[in-house]
Design a protein around this motif. Structure first.
Motif, PDB file in Angstrom:
ATOM      1  N   ARG A 163       0.819  -1.210   0.000  1.00  0.00           N
ATOM      2  CA  ARG A 163       0.000   0.000   0.000  1.00  0.00           C
ATOM      3  C   ARG A 163       0.854   1.262   0.000  1.00  0.00           C
ATOM      4  O   ARG A 163       0.348   2.359   0.229  1.00  0.00           O
ATOM      5  CB  ARG A 163      -0.940  -0.011   1.217  1.00  0.00           C
ATOM      6  N   GLY A 164       2.140   1.102  -0.241  1.00  0.00           N
ATOM      7  CA  GLY A 164       3.004   2.256  -0.404  1.00  0.00           C
ATOM      8  C   GLY A 164       3.751   2.715   0.825  1.00  0.00           C
ATOM      9  O   GLY A 164       4.425   3.757   0.787  1.00  0.00           O
ATOM     10  N   TYR A 165       3.676   1.975   1.907  1.00  0.00           N
ATOM     11  CA  TYR A 165       4.395   2.358   3.122  1.00  0.00           C
ATOM     12  C   TYR A 165       5.816   1.796   3.081  1.00  0.00           C
ATOM     13  O   TYR A 165       6.094   0.772   2.449  1.00  0.00           O
ATOM     14  CB  TYR A 165       3.678   1.824   4.363  1.00  0.00           C
ATOM     15  N   THR A 166       6.704   2.458   3.769  1.00  0.00           N
ATOM     16  CA  THR A 166       8.062   1.965   3.974  1.00  0.00           C
ATOM     17  C   THR A 166       8.165   1.406   5.385  1.00  0.00           C
ATOM     18  O   THR A 166       7.740   2.070   6.343  1.00  0.00           O
ATOM     19  CB  THR A 166       9.098   3.098   3.802  1.00  0.00           C
ATOM     20  N   VAL A 167       8.698   0.209   5.522  1.00  0.00           N
ATOM     21  CA  VAL A 167       8.838  -0.404   6.841  1.00  0.00           C
ATOM     22  C   VAL A 167      10.322  -0.641   7.115  1.00  0.00           C
ATOM     23  O   VAL A 167      11.073  -1.040   6.234  1.00  0.00           O
ATOM     24  CB  VAL A 167       8.053  -1.729   6.949  1.00  0.00           C
ATOM     25  N   SER A 168      10.753  -0.377   8.326  1.00  0.00           N
ATOM     26  CA  SER A 168      12.142  -0.602   8.719  1.00  0.00           C
ATOM     27  C   SER A 168      12.175  -1.083  10.164  1.00  0.00           C
ATOM     28  O   SER A 168      11.380  -0.644  10.995  1.00  0.00           O
ATOM     29  CB  SER A 168      12.972   0.667   8.549  1.00  0.00           C
ATOM     30  N   ARG A 169      13.098  -1.971  10.425  1.00  0.00           N
ATOM     31  CA  ARG A 169      13.188  -2.568  11.762  1.00  0.00           C
ATOM     32  C   ARG A 169      13.776  -1.590  12.770  1.00  0.00           C
ATOM     33  O   ARG A 169      14.758  -0.903  12.494  1.00  0.00           O
ATOM     34  CB  ARG A 169      14.045  -3.830  11.729  1.00  0.00           C
ATOM     35  N   MET A 170      13.186  -1.603  13.959  1.00  0.00           N
ATOM     36  CA  MET A 170      13.692  -0.804  15.071  1.00  0.00           C
ATOM     37  C   MET A 170      14.570  -1.640  15.997  1.00  0.00           C
ATOM     38  O   MET A 170      15.198  -1.096  16.900  1.00  0.00           O
ATOM     39  CB  MET A 170      12.512  -0.236  15.870  1.00  0.00           C
ATOM     40  N   ASP A 171      14.575  -2.951  15.804  1.00  0.00           N
ATOM     41  CA  ASP A 171      15.264  -3.844  16.751  1.00  0.00           C
ATOM     42  C   ASP A 171      16.399  -4.619  16.088  1.00  0.00           C
ATOM     43  O   ASP A 171      16.621  -5.787  16.367  1.00  0.00           O
ATOM     44  CB  ASP A 171      14.270  -4.807  17.396  1.00  0.00           C
ATOM     45  N   CYS A 172      17.118  -3.962  15.203  1.00  0.00           N
ATOM     46  CA  CYS A 172      18.235  -4.621  14.521  1.00  0.00           C
ATOM     47  C   CYS A 172      19.419  -4.798  15.473  1.00  0.00           C
ATOM     48  O   CYS A 172      19.745  -3.887  16.248  1.00  0.00           O
ATOM     49  CB  CYS A 172      18.685  -3.806  13.321  1.00  0.00           C
ATOM     50  N   GLY A 173      20.058  -5.948  15.397  1.00  0.00           N
ATOM     51  CA  GLY A 173      21.266  -6.174  16.161  1.00  0.00           C
ATOM     52  C   GLY A 173      22.465  -5.525  15.490  1.00  0.00           C
ATOM     53  O   GLY A 173      22.440  -5.213  14.294  1.00  0.00           O
ATOM     54  N   GLU A 174      23.524  -5.316  16.247  1.00  0.00           N
ATOM     55  CA  GLU A 174      24.706  -4.642  15.715  1.00  0.00           C
ATOM     56  C   GLU A 174      25.339  -5.394  14.553  1.00  0.00           C
ATOM     57  O   GLU A 174      25.933  -4.799  13.675  1.00  0.00           O
ATOM     58  CB  GLU A 174      25.738  -4.448  16.834  1.00  0.00           C
ATOM     59  N   ASP A 175      25.212  -6.720  14.574  1.00  0.00           N
ATOM     60  CA  ASP A 175      25.859  -7.524  13.534  1.00  0.00           C
ATOM     61  C   ASP A 175      24.916  -7.922  12.413  1.00  0.00           C
ATOM     62  O   ASP A 175      25.257  -8.715  11.546  1.00  0.00           O
ATOM     63  CB  ASP A 175      26.473  -8.776  14.150  1.00  0.00           C
ATOM     64  N   GLU A 176      23.693  -7.386  12.404  1.00  0.00           N
ATOM     65  CA  GLU A 176      22.713  -7.759  11.391  1.00  0.00           C
ATOM     66  C   GLU A 176      22.859  -6.882  10.154  1.00  0.00           C
ATOM     67  O   GLU A 176      23.012  -5.664  10.250  1.00  0.00           O
ATOM     68  CB  GLU A 176      21.291  -7.655  11.943  1.00  0.00           C
ATOM     69  N   LYS A 177      22.786  -7.515   9.001  1.00  0.00           N
ATOM     70  CA  LYS A 177      22.856  -6.815   7.727  1.00  0.00           C
ATOM     71  C   LYS A 177      21.586  -7.113   6.945  1.00  0.00           C
ATOM     72  O   LYS A 177      21.330  -8.241   6.561  1.00  0.00           O
ATOM     73  CB  LYS A 177      24.087  -7.253   6.940  1.00  0.00           C
ATOM     74  N   SER A 178      20.799  -6.101   6.740  1.00  0.00           N
ATOM     75  CA  SER A 178      19.530  -6.295   6.066  1.00  0.00           C
ATOM     76  C   SER A 178      19.059  -4.965   5.506  1.00  0.00           C
ATOM     77  O   SER A 178      19.377  -3.893   6.037  1.00  0.00           O
ATOM     78  CB  SER A 178      18.481  -6.835   7.049  1.00  0.00           C
ATOM     79  N   SER A 179      18.306  -5.031   4.422  1.00  0.00           N
ATOM     80  CA  SER A 179      17.764  -3.812   3.834  1.00  0.00           C
ATOM     81  C   SER A 179      16.741  -3.180   4.767  1.00  0.00           C
ATOM     82  O   SER A 179      16.378  -2.008   4.599  1.00  0.00           O
ATOM     83  CB  SER A 179      17.098  -4.127   2.499  1.00  0.00           C
ATOM     84  N   PHE A 180      16.255  -3.935   5.760  1.00  0.00           N
ATOM     85  CA  PHE A 180      15.294  -3.409   6.713  1.00  0.00           C
ATOM     86  C   PHE A 180      15.964  -2.860   7.967  1.00  0.00           C
ATOM     87  O   PHE A 180      15.305  -2.467   8.910  1.00  0.00           O
ATOM     88  CB  PHE A 180      14.275  -4.486   7.092  1.00  0.00           C
ATOM     89  N   CYS A 181      17.285  -2.883   7.977  1.00  0.00           N
ATOM     90  CA  CYS A 181      18.053  -2.316   9.076  1.00  0.00           C
ATOM     91  C   CYS A 181      18.873  -1.168   8.505  1.00  0.00           C
ATOM     92  O   CYS A 181      20.072  -1.329   8.211  1.00  0.00           O
ATOM     93  CB  CYS A 181      18.967  -3.377   9.707  1.00  0.00           C
ATOM     94  N   PRO A 182      18.280  -0.014   8.285  1.00  0.00           N
ATOM     95  CA  PRO A 182      18.907   1.073   7.537  1.00  0.00           C
ATOM     96  C   PRO A 182      20.181   1.615   8.167  1.00  0.00           C
ATOM     97  O   PRO A 182      20.993   2.238   7.482  1.00  0.00           O
ATOM     98  CB  PRO A 182      17.814   2.160   7.507  1.00  0.00           C
ATOM     99  N   ASN A 183      20.387   1.365   9.445  1.00  0.00           N
ATOM    100  CA  ASN A 183      21.599   1.881  10.101  1.00  0.00           C
ATOM    101  C   ASN A 183      22.766   0.923   9.989  1.00  0.00           C
ATOM    102  O   ASN A 183      23.854   1.188  10.509  1.00  0.00           O
ATOM    103  CB  ASN A 183      21.316   2.165  11.578  1.00  0.00           C
ATOM    104  N   GLN A 184      22.555  -0.210   9.320  1.00  0.00           N
ATOM    105  CA  GLN A 184      23.607  -1.207   9.197  1.00  0.00           C
ATOM    106  C   GLN A 184      24.204  -1.164   7.789  1.00  0.00           C
ATOM    107  O   GLN A 184      23.523  -0.849   6.821  1.00  0.00           O
ATOM    108  CB  GLN A 184      23.051  -2.621   9.480  1.00  0.00           C
ATOM    109  N   ASP A 185      25.475  -1.500   7.691  1.00  0.00           N
ATOM    110  CA  ASP A 185      26.115  -1.582   6.386  1.00  0.00           C
ATOM    111  C   ASP A 185      25.691  -2.863   5.684  1.00  0.00           C
ATOM    112  O   ASP A 185      25.638  -3.920   6.285  1.00  0.00           O
ATOM    113  CB  ASP A 185      27.638  -1.599   6.544  1.00  0.00           C
ATOM    114  N   MET A 186      25.402  -2.733   4.404  1.00  0.00           N
ATOM    115  CA  MET A 186      25.004  -3.908   3.613  1.00  0.00           C
ATOM    116  C   MET A 186      26.232  -4.659   3.132  1.00  0.00           C
ATOM    117  O   MET A 186      27.257  -4.062   2.880  1.00  0.00           O
ATOM    118  CB  MET A 186      24.149  -3.454   2.420  1.00  0.00           C
TER     119      MET A 186
END
Length: 326
Positions: free
Chosen positions: A303-326
């Motif tokens: 429906r056009g919303y952007t979703v991003s995880r708030m509970d990403c771990g420091e070692d997690e790499k994911s497009s839903f963890c915007p503060n992490q390096d891919m």
């Protein structure tokens, strides 16, 4: 009815609709299969937040309150599956009580009924109260949904006396003057299981009773589900549901997966849309409603919303963890 019956049912609120078991996990990918706490954004609106909960009062699970408190207490509205009103509590109790003038001991053999009684004792549900429960609810109980607390609990203070996570979030919102609104009515949800032919559930009960270690296995399943929750692993939760249902007849799959999960996911998104448009809303629903193609997160993205995880771990790499390096 004895007070204990009502206490037990209130503790089981919202818990008796999803089935889980300890199984070997499938390796197929599940959309949004990691994470419990998500930010939802669209255009220039203030972000809203979505939390996947577990309907238990386990102290490990209740720690989630502290993580989301800064966002919940500042929200304009909290959406929950069902509102915390006396009317809704009454409805949830009533919808579990039979009205066909039959009792469970009349539907089962003496040996089968004794086995169900043993399971009921493990959650402090007395025999006379057990007899009048709807067959669908007995089926859910026997399949070991995560409300199971077990008789091997040697703690001095049992978690049964603590409100479940969802209820505590509602209390937190009330104390912070945050409006609380239900996404569905207890009676509306009951319609998804009411009216089904009794033999569907009766045969399901008989299948469940073939497990000679039903009480022990239920305790294991509940602990496994808690561990999956603590690991924020909604992929395993989703695969567990699918694995549990794969040997059940199509009519059970239609109830448990299509009606109680997929259709409700869509209804929940529709219910929370007004808050998303206004911005700064907070939604808390069972974690299993989040992942998958038919899950809440994918519906929102479509429906056009952007979703991003708030509970990403420091070692997690994911497009839903915007503060992490891919």
């Amino acid at each position: 009815m004895p007070f204990l019956f009502h206490k037990s049912l209130l503790l089981l609120l919202l818990s008796g609709f999803l089935l889980f078991s300890s199984v070997a996990w499938a390796e197929t990918e599940v959309l949004y299969g990691k994470g419990l706490f998500w930010k939802i954004e669209k255009d220039d609106r203030a972000p809203s937040y979505l939390l996947g909960t577990m309907h238990v009062a386990d102290p490990r699970v209740l720690k989630m309150k502290d993580e989301v408190k800064p966002y919940l207490t500042k929200a304009k509205i909290l959406y929950k599956e069902v509102e915390q009103t006396h009317r809704e509590y009454r409805e949830q109790t009533n919808m579990r009580i039979r009205d066909d003038d039959r009792t469970l001991d009349q539907d089962l053999s003496e040996e089968q009924f004794k086995k169900v009684v043993e399971v009921a004792k493990s959650i402090d549900l007395e025999e006379e109260d057990l007899k009048v429960l709807e067959l669908w609810f007995v089926y859910e109980l026997l399949k070991g949904a995560p409300w199971y607390r077990g008789t091997d609990n040697d703690k001095d203070s049992r978690e049964d006396d603590e409100p479940v996570l969802d209820t505590q979030l509602g209390i937190m919102a009330f104390e912070s003057n945050v409006k609380v609104q239900g996404l569905e009515k207890a009676r509306e949800r009951a319609q998804l299981v009411w009216g089904r032919p009794a033999p569907i559930y009766l045969k399901g009960i008989e299948r469940a009773l073939e497990n000679v270690d039903i009480i022990k296995d239920a305790a294991k399943r509940r602990e496994q589900f808690i561990q999956n929750y603590l690991n924020r692993d909604t992929t395993r939760m989703y695969h567990t549901l699918e694995e549990t249902l794969k040997d059940e007849p199509p009519e059970i799959y239609e109830i448990e997966k299509i009606a109680m999960l997929d259709k409700r996911n869509l209804n929940m998104v529709n219910g929370m849309t007004k808050g998303l448009i206004k911005g700064n809303s907070f939604t808390a629903v069972g974690a299993l409603h989040l992942p998958g193609e038919e899950g809440i997160l994918n519906i929102l993205v479509n429906r056009g919303y952007t979703v991003s995880r708030m509970d990403c771990g420091e070692d997690e790499k994911s497009s839903f963890c915007p503060n992490q390096d891919m």
